[in-house]
Motif scaffolding. Sequence first.
Motif, PDB file in Angstrom:
ATOM      1  N   UNK A  33     -90.394 -66.492 -32.515  1.00 34.78           N
ATOM      2  CA  UNK A  33     -89.829 -66.494 -31.209  1.00 34.78           C
ATOM      3  C   UNK A  33     -91.099 -67.303 -30.565  1.00 34.78           C
ATOM      4  N   UNK A  34     -91.162 -68.076 -29.408  1.00 38.81           N
ATOM      5  CA  UNK A  34     -92.163 -68.946 -28.699  1.00 38.81           C
ATOM      6  C   UNK A  34     -92.856 -68.292 -27.762  1.00 38.81           C
ATOM      7  N   UNK A  35     -94.077 -67.664 -28.013  1.00 39.93           N
ATOM      8  CA  UNK A  35     -94.756 -67.145 -27.086  1.00 39.93           C
ATOM      9  C   UNK A  35     -95.715 -68.296 -26.480  1.00 39.93           C
ATOM     10  N   UNK A  36     -96.510 -67.837 -25.057  1.00 37.28           N
ATOM     11  CA  UNK A  36     -97.211 -68.505 -24.415  1.00 37.28           C
ATOM     12  C   UNK A  36     -98.500 -68.043 -24.354  1.00 37.28           C
ATOM     13  N   UNK A  37     -99.494 -68.726 -24.908  1.00 35.19           N
ATOM     14  CA  UNK A  37    -100.868 -68.447 -24.547  1.00 35.19           C
ATOM     15  C   UNK A  37    -101.695 -69.176 -23.412  1.00 35.19           C
ATOM     16  N   UNK A  38    -102.003 -68.283 -22.482  1.00 35.47           N
ATOM     17  CA  UNK A  38    -102.417 -68.683 -21.241  1.00 35.47           C
ATOM     18  C   UNK A  38    -103.810 -68.502 -21.461  1.00 35.47           C
ATOM     19  N   UNK A  82     -98.418 -73.317 -27.006  1.00 33.89           N
ATOM     20  CA  UNK A  82     -97.225 -72.314 -27.254  1.00 33.89           C
ATOM     21  C   UNK A  82     -97.635 -71.880 -28.690  1.00 33.89           C
ATOM     22  N   UNK A  83     -97.303 -70.831 -28.968  1.00 33.52           N
ATOM     23  CA  UNK A  83     -97.393 -69.901 -30.229  1.00 33.52           C
ATOM     24  C   UNK A  83     -96.319 -69.477 -30.894  1.00 33.52           C
ATOM     25  N   UNK A 222    -100.893 -63.370 -22.881  1.00 29.91           N
ATOM     26  CA  UNK A 222     -99.799 -63.888 -23.680  1.00 29.91           C
ATOM     27  C   UNK A 222     -98.644 -63.559 -22.814  1.00 29.91           C
ATOM     28  N   UNK A 223     -97.704 -64.367 -22.935  1.00 31.72           N
ATOM     29  CA  UNK A 223     -96.513 -64.234 -22.107  1.00 31.72           C
ATOM     30  C   UNK A 223     -95.282 -64.849 -23.098  1.00 31.72           C
TER      31      UNK A 223
END
Length: 349
Positions: A33-38, A82-83, A222-223
Motif C-alpha cells: 500500500x502507498x504511504x506518504x513520507x513527509x 511516496x513509499x 509518515x501518513x
Amino acid sequence: MKKLILTSLFIFGGVGFLKAQQPVEGTTYFLPKTAMRFSFLVEKTVYTPGEFAQYAERYMKETDVDFEPSTTYRIIHTSMTPLGVPDSSKQYTLSLNKKYTISDVSLDDNGVLLAVNAKGRKASAPTPYVPGKKPAVLNPKDYMNEDILTAGSSAKMAELCAQEIYDIRDSRAQLSKGKADTMPKDGEQLKLMLNNLDTQEKALLQVFNGVTVKDTMEVVMTFIPQKEANKKLFFRFSQRLGFTDIDDLGGAPYYIIVEDEHTMANADPSLQNEKKEKDDINLNVNVPDKIKVSLYEQERLMASFEFYAAQFGKTENLSGELFGKKQTTQIVLNPITGGIEHLQSESIK
C-alpha cells in the motif's frame, strides 16, 4: 520467436535494482500500500540579549531591542515522497508446480512482491537533509580595547563600546572615500581592511543588539491514506515549541484532505483469468488509482500532492497461463503501488 511487450500505465520514476531473487516453490509475499513520507524543514531561531541591551537606545539609538531571550520555530519547506509498505490485508502465497515456467520471484526486504522471472527494483531512498556549516559566533570581548575592558561600570563599558563602533564606521567611510591617513596599496588590501572593520563592528554590536542563531532540522512524518478524508488532523505545530502532541492545544492544527480522483484504468483484457480455478497460482497485482492529498495549516493551503495509491484501486489475479507450456513471462511491479510496470511474454518453441 515472437515477443509481446506491454507497459503498464502505473509507473513512477526513481528506482534502482534490488540485490536478491528467490527460487520459487511456494513463496509468501505482500502487495504494497502507498504511504506518504513527509519531510519538514524546521528553522529554529534562538535569540540571546546583548550584555548592554538596556543601553542600546541611549548610545546606539536602537529602540526595538529585546531584553528577554527567546526561541522560535517555523516550517520553511515541505516535501513528500511516496513509499511502498506491506499491506497486511494483501498477503498471498504463490503456489506452483513444474508445469509453470517460473524460476525466480523477487521480493524486497519487507516481503513485497517486486518481480517474477525478472530483476526486482526498489524505490530510491529519499536523501536525508544535511544542514550547512554555521559560521562561528563572534566573541565581543575579543574586539574590545583595554579601555573598554577595564572600565569600572557596565554603563561606562557600553559608552566606550558605542564610541568604538562609531570610530569603526568613520574609518570605513574614510577608506571608502580614499581619504584615510593610511590608504591601502591595492584593491585586495582595501577589501581586507574593510572586511576587518565589518567584523569588528558586528562583534561589538552584539553587546547591544544581542545574538541570533538559526538552525535548520528535518522532521520526517509518515501518513498512510486509507480512504477519502476531509480535514483529518495530522499534527500540531507551535511557534514557541515546534511540533507538539496531537492533543496539545498550544499548537496550531495542521489538517490533511484526501480526495480520490477515480482515474483507475480499465484492466488489460489479456490478463483476465477465464479458467480461474484451474490456472489460479495466487499471483496478484494492484491496479492503483490516483489521489490528491492536500496539507492545510488551519485554513491556509501549505502543499498539495497528486500520485497513484495502491489502496485506492483494486487487486487483480493473473492467470497461470502466462507461465504455461507455450510461453514464459517476465513481470516487473512498481514497488510503491504494486501495479504492473513492465510485462513481457515470449513464446516457447
